[in-house]
Design a protein around this motif. Sequence first.
Motif, PDB file in Angstrom:
ATOM      1  N   PRO A   1       0.813  -1.211   0.000  1.00 55.57           N
ATOM      2  CA  PRO A   1       0.000   0.000   0.000  1.00 55.57           C
ATOM      3  C   PRO A   1       0.848   1.263   0.000  1.00 55.57           C
ATOM      4  O   PRO A   1       1.976   1.276   0.501  1.00 55.57           O
ATOM      5  CB  PRO A   1      -0.781  -0.118   1.306  1.00 55.57           C
TER       6      PRO A   1
ATOM      7  N   SER B   1       0.048   5.935   4.134  1.00 57.87           N
ATOM      8  CA  SER B   1      -0.932   6.957   4.478  1.00 57.87           C
ATOM      9  C   SER B   1      -1.465   6.668   5.863  1.00 57.87           C
ATOM     10  O   SER B   1      -1.805   5.538   6.178  1.00 57.87           O
ATOM     11  CB  SER B   1      -2.091   6.978   3.474  1.00 57.87           C
TER      12      SER B   1
ATOM     13  N   ASP C   1      -4.098   8.274   6.903  1.00 57.25           N
ATOM     14  CA  ASP C   1      -5.514   8.596   6.813  1.00 57.25           C
ATOM     15  C   ASP C   1      -6.324   7.320   6.588  1.00 57.25           C
ATOM     16  O   ASP C   1      -6.176   6.652   5.565  1.00 57.25           O
ATOM     17  CB  ASP C   1      -5.745   9.580   5.668  1.00 57.25           C
TER      18      ASP C   1
ATOM     19  N   ARG D   1      -9.306   7.010   5.789  1.00 60.70           N
ATOM     20  CA  ARG D   1     -10.272   7.112   4.697  1.00 60.70           C
ATOM     21  C   ARG D   1      -9.783   6.423   3.435  1.00 60.70           C
ATOM     22  O   ARG D   1     -10.550   5.798   2.710  1.00 60.70           O
ATOM     23  CB  ARG D   1     -10.586   8.581   4.417  1.00 60.70           C
ATOM     24  N   VAL D   2      -8.481   6.542   3.163  1.00 64.32           N
ATOM     25  CA  VAL D   2      -7.919   5.925   1.962  1.00 64.32           C
ATOM     26  C   VAL D   2      -8.086   4.405   2.024  1.00 64.32           C
ATOM     27  O   VAL D   2      -8.563   3.773   1.079  1.00 64.32           O
ATOM     28  CB  VAL D   2      -6.435   6.301   1.794  1.00 64.32           C
ATOM     29  N   LEU D   3      -7.698   3.825   3.141  1.00 62.42           N
ATOM     30  CA  LEU D   3      -7.781   2.374   3.289  1.00 62.42           C
ATOM     31  C   LEU D   3      -9.232   1.908   3.343  1.00 62.42           C
ATOM     32  O   LEU D   3      -9.601   0.914   2.701  1.00 62.42           O
ATOM     33  CB  LEU D   3      -7.048   1.933   4.557  1.00 62.42           C
TER      34      LEU D   3
ATOM     35  N   THR E   1     -11.892   3.308   2.083  1.00 64.43           N
ATOM     36  CA  THR E   1     -12.502   3.421   0.758  1.00 64.43           C
ATOM     37  C   THR E   1     -12.071   2.266  -0.135  1.00 64.43           C
ATOM     38  O   THR E   1     -12.876   1.691  -0.880  1.00 64.43           O
ATOM     39  CB  THR E   1     -12.114   4.759   0.104  1.00 64.43           C
ATOM     40  N   THR E   2     -10.817   1.915  -0.049  1.00 64.43           N
ATOM     41  CA  THR E   2     -10.299   0.799  -0.836  1.00 64.43           C
ATOM     42  C   THR E   2     -10.961  -0.511  -0.425  1.00 64.43           C
ATOM     43  O   THR E   2     -11.359  -1.322  -1.273  1.00 64.43           O
ATOM     44  CB  THR E   2      -8.781   0.681  -0.653  1.00 64.43           C
TER      45      THR E   2
ATOM     46  N   GLN F   1      -2.529  -2.853   8.536  1.00 62.79           N
ATOM     47  CA  GLN F   1      -2.848  -1.502   8.068  1.00 62.79           C
ATOM     48  C   GLN F   1      -4.054  -0.938   8.818  1.00 62.79           C
ATOM     49  O   GLN F   1      -4.085   0.247   9.172  1.00 62.79           O
ATOM     50  CB  GLN F   1      -3.143  -1.526   6.575  1.00 62.79           C
TER      51      GLN F   1
ATOM     52  N   ALA G   1      -4.374   2.553  11.097  1.00 62.14           N
ATOM     53  CA  ALA G   1      -5.159   3.626  10.497  1.00 62.14           C
ATOM     54  C   ALA G   1      -5.715   4.575  11.556  1.00 62.14           C
ATOM     55  O   ALA G   1      -6.085   4.160  12.660  1.00 62.14           O
ATOM     56  CB  ALA G   1      -6.300   3.030   9.683  1.00 62.14           C
TER      57      ALA G   1
ATOM     58  N   ASP H   1     -16.033   6.871  10.111  1.00 65.59           N
ATOM     59  CA  ASP H   1     -14.849   6.079   9.794  1.00 65.59           C
ATOM     60  C   ASP H   1     -14.417   5.238  10.992  1.00 65.59           C
ATOM     61  O   ASP H   1     -13.960   4.102  10.841  1.00 65.59           O
ATOM     62  CB  ASP H   1     -13.697   6.999   9.363  1.00 65.59           C
TER      63      ASP H   1
ATOM     64  N   TYR I   1     -20.318   4.337   3.178  1.00 62.28           N
ATOM     65  CA  TYR I   1     -19.759   3.061   2.729  1.00 62.28           C
ATOM     66  C   TYR I   1     -20.877   2.037   2.493  1.00 62.28           C
ATOM     67  O   TYR I   1     -21.823   1.930   3.286  1.00 62.28           O
ATOM     68  CB  TYR I   1     -18.785   2.510   3.767  1.00 62.28           C
TER      69      TYR I   1
END
Length: 668
Positions: A66, A69, A71, A73-75, A77-78, A132, A136, A143, A481
């Motif tokens: 990865p 990050s 944040d 939100r990135v993880l 969202t993925t 990860q 986070a 979130d 989500y």
Amino acid sequence: MSRFAVRCVLSRLFCAVVPVVLVLAALPAAAQVYAFPAYADAARVAADCDRMLADLKQQESGLQKPAPSADARVLLTTLDALTLRYEDTLGPMALLTSVHPVKAIRDATEACELKYEAFNSAFLQNAAVYAQLKQAQPTDAIDRRYLQDLLNAFEDSGVGLPADKQKRALDINAESTRLSQEFSRHIREDKTLVAFTERELAGVPPKVWKDAKRDEQGRYLLGLDYPTSTPVLENAVSAAARERMWRAYLSQGGADNLKLLAQLADLRREYAGLFGFASYADFVLRRRMAGSEAQVQQFLGAVKEVVWQRELVDLSLLRAAKAQHLKQGMGATVVNRWDVGFYTARARRARYAVDEEQFRTYFPPEESLKFVFRLAEKLFGVSLTAAQQTLWHADARAFEVRDQATGTTLGTLFVDLYPRADKYNHAAVWSFRGVSTLAGRLPAAGLVVNFNRQGLTLDELDTLLHEFGHAVHTLLSTTRYASQAGTSVQRDFVEAPSQMLEAWVFDPKVMALFKDVCPTCKPVPPELLAKAKRAKEFGKGIQVSRQQLFASYDLALHGKDAQDPMALWARMEGETPLGHVSGSMFPAGFGHIAGGYAAGYYGYLWSYVVAEDLRTAFAADKLDAKVGRRYRATVLANGGQVAPDELLQQFLGRPTDSKAFFKALKKQ
């Protein structure tokens, strides 16, 4: 077991597909009607399934390296994007498993579910992804809740177990999914027909049986679908006829399903043991509103304390009704289990001048569906209009859901109203596609019932509203989500939004909406509706006691000690006033606990506590648009991204309590 498998609820069965998985690229915004995929053959199903699995595996590989990050939100969202990819393919397939008329296609969709379960179970043991998640940093409450849901899912799937236990967890998940599928298939594809002479069907509405096939002796052959079995059990004057139908209905699934249920219970107990829990109930309930088995047992005990005396009173009234009917003394009169429906209906007719069958003339099925849509328009500010699609059967239809104020498309509802061979034979909603505001994705749900084409009873209209409550929970959700969309909530909360709407059928103002959709339909006389409302309370002690027994049996089966499902049921049912009938096999057809409601059937009663409290907000006016919009904006819109207790606090303006529930239980 992974909480992301297909989950189902029986009697008024709700089903939803709620996995957690991921797609790396965000999906394009698509504010339009969802087009249900068409499958000409099983090969197409298999090909789509293989493409889905290839995509998921490729995207899992991308997570191994990865981009750095902090944040969350990135993880998140993925990860949620993989849910979108999963739902694109297996979401509609999960519905087709229960409604498609071609067995080869149903078998292929089941096979895909097994393949996906293997991938999903392994993915939730991916230590790199879990690491990860542990690192986070969520930026807001939504979130934070989704992150905790994901951490719970990975941990409950065995990411922290030793390698040998991880492997065993994977094997148990795979085998449990297979056994659960087989259990459901045995019920869905049951071809049992019960033979009756015309004389034996005296009292049963002719429309139920007059067009049925006959055997060589000229007897009518009736199936076990509830538009057929229920009228027989409630109206056949012949006790022998009622008994034959009752025994056949209570034998669905048969001895094979009893063996499957025993295997499932053993596997679940072993699975919980991998994590150091003495029982599967303890393992599961720590993630629910209830928090523990002890809390659930305390709740069920409180329910039993309130209703047990009422059950005895109800049964004494049925006994008196039977004695009067047969013109015999009370001392010679025994109420059997196949008598309950018949004498309850008979007593309601005598005491309240109400017969469920008389409502069919007031509620034609198509107009009943339009009525439910009209209610949603008034209460939630949405409209549902037909959308032309070629679906799995001529009876199935699509409807576009739009916001009235803006004209914006909100989602798509699929409806399948009538019974047929090999179709799921109860009532259910499949919430197979979740909304995601982040991905610009709209929801879709499938509502499946089995209604009489001649019309609905008031109880069946009640059922339709119940299932529609699940559908709007999905379709009016606006979560960030997809994994938290609509019905993706804690299991002991999921029934509350659907149960809340059940009381609406007894409100004259609500029922007056029928004239909006069917000006030619004969309106239900207000005095008949008032009688039906009073009649509904009759037999409530028996009904609630039965639910309490189901919930208690479920917990006992998933407790720390291994139990033979049939022997356990015979003992527990044998301790009730009506006792156990030798040869009956209720657990063989108890699809809830063979599926996603294992150690969770108590959720029906638990959710009913919440539902009764929710209704207090509509006490003055069940069509209050202001309250309805607030309910839509808080309870429905937030799905699982906000804790149930917090949602209830926001909507009610106070902490939720059980006062309304226990008051309703005591109501005569």
